[in-house]
Write a protein that holds these residues in place. Sequence first.
Motif, PDB file in Angstrom:
ATOM      1  N   LEU A   1       0.817  -1.222   0.000  1.00 24.99           N
ATOM      2  CA  LEU A   1       0.000   0.000   0.000  1.00 24.99           C
ATOM      3  C   LEU A   1       0.852   1.274   0.000  1.00 24.99           C
ATOM      4  O   LEU A   1       0.369   2.335  -0.383  1.00 24.99           O
ATOM      5  N   GLU A   2       2.116   1.133   0.377  1.00 19.12           N
ATOM      6  CA  GLU A   2       3.013   2.304   0.250  1.00 19.12           C
ATOM      7  C   GLU A   2       3.076   2.765  -1.203  1.00 19.12           C
ATOM      8  O   GLU A   2       3.305   3.939  -1.496  1.00 19.12           O
ATOM      9  N   ALA A   3       2.876   1.798  -2.106  1.00 14.97           N
ATOM     10  CA  ALA A   3       2.958   2.127  -3.538  1.00 14.97           C
ATOM     11  C   ALA A   3       1.721   2.857  -4.047  1.00 14.97           C
ATOM     12  O   ALA A   3       1.617   3.174  -5.229  1.00 14.97           O
ATOM     13  N   THR A   4       0.762   3.129  -3.158  1.00  9.64           N
ATOM     14  CA  THR A   4      -0.398   3.923  -3.588  1.00  9.64           C
ATOM     15  C   THR A   4      -0.065   5.424  -3.585  1.00  9.64           C
ATOM     16  O   THR A   4      -0.857   6.238  -4.066  1.00  9.64           O
ATOM     17  N   GLU A   5       1.087   5.763  -3.006  1.00 10.41           N
ATOM     18  CA  GLU A   5       1.517   7.166  -2.976  1.00 10.41           C
ATOM     19  C   GLU A   5       1.701   7.657  -4.417  1.00 10.41           C
ATOM     20  O   GLU A   5       2.500   7.094  -5.168  1.00 10.41           O
ATOM     21  N   PRO A   6       0.967   8.690  -4.840  1.00  7.94           N
ATOM     22  CA  PRO A   6       1.108   9.122  -6.236  1.00  7.94           C
ATOM     23  C   PRO A   6       2.500   9.672  -6.533  1.00  7.94           C
ATOM     24  O   PRO A   6       3.131  10.282  -5.659  1.00  7.94           O
ATOM     25  N   MET A   7       2.993   9.436  -7.721  1.00 13.71           N
ATOM     26  CA  MET A   7       4.291   9.968  -8.153  1.00 13.71           C
ATOM     27  C   MET A   7       4.098  10.621  -9.509  1.00 13.71           C
ATOM     28  O   MET A   7       3.259  10.177 -10.292  1.00 13.71           O
ATOM     29  N   GLU A   8       4.882  11.650  -9.774  1.00 18.13           N
ATOM     30  CA  GLU A   8       4.811  12.288 -11.091  1.00 18.13           C
ATOM     31  C   GLU A   8       5.221  11.281 -12.153  1.00 18.13           C
ATOM     32  O   GLU A   8       6.242  10.603 -12.000  1.00 18.13           O
ATOM     33  N   PRO A   9       4.465  11.141 -13.231  1.00 22.25           N
ATOM     34  CA  PRO A   9       4.916  10.250 -14.302  1.00 22.25           C
ATOM     35  C   PRO A   9       6.157  10.810 -14.987  1.00 22.25           C
ATOM     36  O   PRO A   9       6.444  12.000 -14.901  1.00 22.25           O
ATOM     37  N   PHE A  10       6.894   9.949 -15.661  1.00 24.90           N
ATOM     38  CA  PHE A  10       8.034  10.428 -16.448  1.00 24.90           C
ATOM     39  C   PHE A  10       7.511  11.332 -17.562  1.00 24.90           C
ATOM     40  O   PHE A  10       6.391  11.138 -18.047  1.00 24.90           O
ATOM     41  N   PRO A  11       8.341  12.294 -17.978  1.00 26.46           N
ATOM     42  CA  PRO A  11       7.876  13.139 -19.090  1.00 26.46           C
ATOM     43  C   PRO A  11       7.885  12.371 -20.417  1.00 26.46           C
ATOM     44  O   PRO A  11       8.749  11.518 -20.622  1.00 26.46           O
ATOM     45  N   TRP A  12       6.937  12.663 -21.254  1.00 27.36           N
ATOM     46  CA  TRP A  12       6.798  12.040 -22.584  1.00 27.36           C
ATOM     47  C   TRP A  12       7.072  13.118 -23.646  1.00 27.36           C
ATOM     48  O   TRP A  12       6.647  14.261 -23.479  1.00 27.36           O
ATOM     49  N   ASP A  13       7.728  12.774 -24.730  1.00 26.25           N
ATOM     50  CA  ASP A  13       7.828  13.709 -25.851  1.00 26.25           C
ATOM     51  C   ASP A  13       6.428  13.932 -26.427  1.00 26.25           C
ATOM     52  O   ASP A  13       5.522  13.130 -26.189  1.00 26.25           O
ATOM     53  N   LYS A  14       6.302  14.993 -27.226  1.00 27.76           N
ATOM     54  CA  LYS A  14       4.988  15.274 -27.848  1.00 27.76           C
ATOM     55  C   LYS A  14       4.690  14.282 -28.958  1.00 27.76           C
ATOM     56  O   LYS A  14       3.564  13.839 -29.144  1.00 27.76           O
ATOM     57  N   GLU A  15       5.756  13.964 -29.723  1.00 25.73           N
ATOM     58  CA  GLU A  15       5.578  13.070 -30.872  1.00 25.73           C
ATOM     59  C   GLU A  15       6.718  12.089 -30.909  1.00 25.73           C
ATOM     60  O   GLU A  15       7.805  12.373 -30.398  1.00 25.73           O
ATOM     61  N   THR A  16       6.484  10.982 -31.586  1.00 27.14           N
ATOM     62  CA  THR A  16       7.575  10.031 -31.746  1.00 27.14           C
ATOM     63  C   THR A  16       8.594  10.569 -32.758  1.00 27.14           C
ATOM     64  O   THR A  16       8.214  11.282 -33.696  1.00 27.14           O
ATOM     65  N   ASP A  17       9.858  10.213 -32.536  1.00 29.67           N
ATOM     66  CA  ASP A  17      10.895  10.592 -33.510  1.00 29.67           C
ATOM     67  C   ASP A  17      11.070   9.499 -34.565  1.00 29.67           C
ATOM     68  O   ASP A  17      11.979   9.534 -35.367  1.00 29.67           O
ATOM     69  N   MET A  18      10.226   8.480 -34.523  1.00 29.39           N
ATOM     70  CA  MET A  18      10.323   7.356 -35.472  1.00 29.39           C
ATOM     71  C   MET A  18       8.960   7.178 -36.138  1.00 29.39           C
ATOM     72  O   MET A  18       8.388   6.090 -36.143  1.00 29.39           O
ATOM     73  N   SER A  19       8.459   8.274 -36.677  1.00 26.22           N
ATOM     74  CA  SER A  19       7.092   8.255 -37.206  1.00 26.22           C
ATOM     75  C   SER A  19       6.956   7.362 -38.456  1.00 26.22           C
ATOM     76  O   SER A  19       7.891   7.219 -39.233  1.00 26.22           O
ATOM     77  N   VAL A  20       5.767   6.806 -38.613  1.00 26.03           N
ATOM     78  CA  VAL A  20       5.485   6.038 -39.839  1.00 26.03           C
ATOM     79  C   VAL A  20       4.866   6.953 -40.907  1.00 26.03           C
ATOM     80  O   VAL A  20       4.396   6.477 -41.935  1.00 26.03           O
ATOM     81  N   GLY A  21       4.873   8.246 -40.658  1.00 28.62           N
ATOM     82  CA  GLY A  21       4.299   9.198 -41.620  1.00 28.62           C
ATOM     83  C   GLY A  21       3.114   9.905 -41.001  1.00 28.62           C
ATOM     84  O   GLY A  21       2.495   9.383 -40.073  1.00 28.62           O
ATOM     85  N   GLY A  22       2.830  11.087 -41.534  1.00 28.34           N
ATOM     86  CA  GLY A  22       1.784  11.898 -40.918  1.00 28.34           C
ATOM     87  C   GLY A  22       0.605  12.140 -41.825  1.00 28.34           C
ATOM     88  O   GLY A  22       0.232  11.271 -42.617  1.00 28.34           O
TER      89      GLY A  22
END
Length: 514
Positions: free
Chosen positions: A479-500
């Motif tokens: 239950l100690e793991a119920t303590e909320p933590m900030e998620p890791f930051p995510w980039d806005k877009e992938t740098d390995m796109s399959v096309g837009g």
Amino acid sequence: MQASSLTYNEKMLANYVPVYVMLPLGVVTINNVLEDKAGIEKQLKELRAAGVDGVMVDVWWGIIESQGPKQYDWSAYRSLFQIVQDCGLKLQAIMSFHQCGGNVGDVVNIPLPQWVLDIGESDPDVFYTNRSGNRNKEYLSLGVDNEPLFYGRTAVEIYGDYMKSFRESMSDFFEDGLIIDVEVGLGPAGELRYPSYPQNQGWVFPGIGEFQCYDKYLKAEFKEAATSVGHPEWELPDNAGTYNDTPTSTEFFGQSGTYLTEKGKFFLTWYSNKLLSHGDQILDEANKAFLGCKVKLAAKVSGIHWWYKADNHAAELTAGYYNLKDRDGYRPVARILSRHYAILNFTCLEMRDSEQSSDAKSGPQELVQQVLSGGWRENLEVAGENALPRYDRDAYNQILLNARPNGVNKEGPPKLRMYGVTYLRLSDDLLQENNFNIFKTFVKKMHADQDYCPDPEKYSHHIGPLERSKPKMPIEYLLEATEPMEPFPWDKETDMSVGGALSNLIDKIFSIFK
Ligand SMILES: OC[C@H]1O[C@H](O[C@H]2[C@H](O)[C@@H](O)[C@@H](O[C@H]3[C@H](O)[C@@H](O)[C@@H](O[C@H]4[C@H](O)[C@@H](O)[C@@H](O[C@H]5[C@H](O)[C@@H](O)[C@@H](O[C@H]6[C@H](O)[C@@H](O)[C@@H](O[C@H]7[C@H](O)[C@@H](O)[C@@H](O)O[C@@H]7CO)O[C@@H]6CO)O[C@@H]5CO)O[C@@H]4CO)O[C@@H]3CO)O[C@@H]2CO)[C@H](O)[C@@H](O)[C@@H]1O
């Protein structure tokens, strides 16, 4: 080896995320026959040629042990596995202790073994039950995990015996390194959850779902738990609405609702802890069954993204994920998995918030970010799937972003990398020329533009003999793991796109003139 002494390709391989494809649900029929050997072989060869690393398949309890207790017949699956091996693919095997039928995309019906259903005829409380008394035959209630109701065996013993028999019958495939992953079925759709949103009981998206703890076994357990904290008068919730309600139309989830009271919190802690112990116990059996095999265990967690942005997180709560702004409902799951060296397999990787209707207060992107981050913080490997079949570039780009949230690192391992992604699912639609071309690009990008690599060690996937689970974790530690933590930051877009957008337009024009 020093990073500097590695070649460019070796450094890029450290960014490789393998891609698996889920096989059709009825590839082995209800009669335990692999009907279309030639057809499946042809399709598997196409997958292999597309660079795919492996496949995932349901190994249905309702098929294998259909003839009676401990009468297992693995022959059709052995034929299938042989074909998979001959095609040069790896295998992820799901121990499917649930029924097929009743969930989105369930195109075949494979019930639980008849002898189990017969026991349910005389004792319907072996099945999950909602407040109005509807039974759900998708999976046995966790209330009977330790009840010797099945010709002297408990549900957990049944699951353990099944997994041991699977290991014995498939030992050559384990030794050859074909089976690299066992997904341990922990609930409906193979996911660690309660069947809170069953389509076959009338649930439609985005209903809040219902609690499923009204069978006599769980009722009695709740009474005992409430009595032990000095509240024998507390009952299971009677104000949480029905499947298709919105949260605020119920007293339980509404503003200042029951979920925020002492009684509500007690219930939600009990309900979610029961699910944790259920997963823990079956994973322990899995660990014993596959001890020493060069295989990874995994558990699936469902992507309940609707009402994620509402304060009450109602749909997650009814499914058993006690997740609120001030309480992390997923990191305790990850912590349990870490005890068994298991992978956390999360879904809805393809979904973007902008695709969801605002009425459902849905937040798939934030949910994925939270759950994956929690898994990594608990030092787990994290894998994933898409929730619904998609063939468009936007969906693939979103999966690519989640697979490497901070992009590729040309100097070696990226900061964050998923362990693998399983694409749902192999079908004629996927193999249709235009769809398959986009899919092939997706596979290449998941591989960080590297060629298919047959040796997982080369992309740092060390699959050593499975060690015995660590000691049981005290509930306080979990239950100690119920303590909320900030998620890791995510980039806005992938740098390995399959096309837009432009590629999407070209795809559309191409499909018109085809
Ligand atoms: O083989 C392994 C297992 O495979 C199956 O279980 C998997 C399951 O299939 C997966 O969905 C996934 O499970 C979770 C998932 O993580 C959760 O997120 C949730 O899914 C909900 C979803 O997130 C919600 O958005 C919502 O979906 C509704 C959707 O938003 C609506 O747009 C609509 O969907 C339409 C769809 O738009 C449309 O294209 C079409 O799709 C069909 C397609 O055309 C056709 O070619 C064929 O491929 O089937 C497609 C699907 O039917 O129709 C859709 C349906 O009308 O409605 C959606 C539903 O209302 O609600 C989703 C919940 O229903 O819950 C999932 C289940 O827990 O991962 C599972 C595990 O791998 C089998 O069920 C298992 O037995 C197997 O073991």
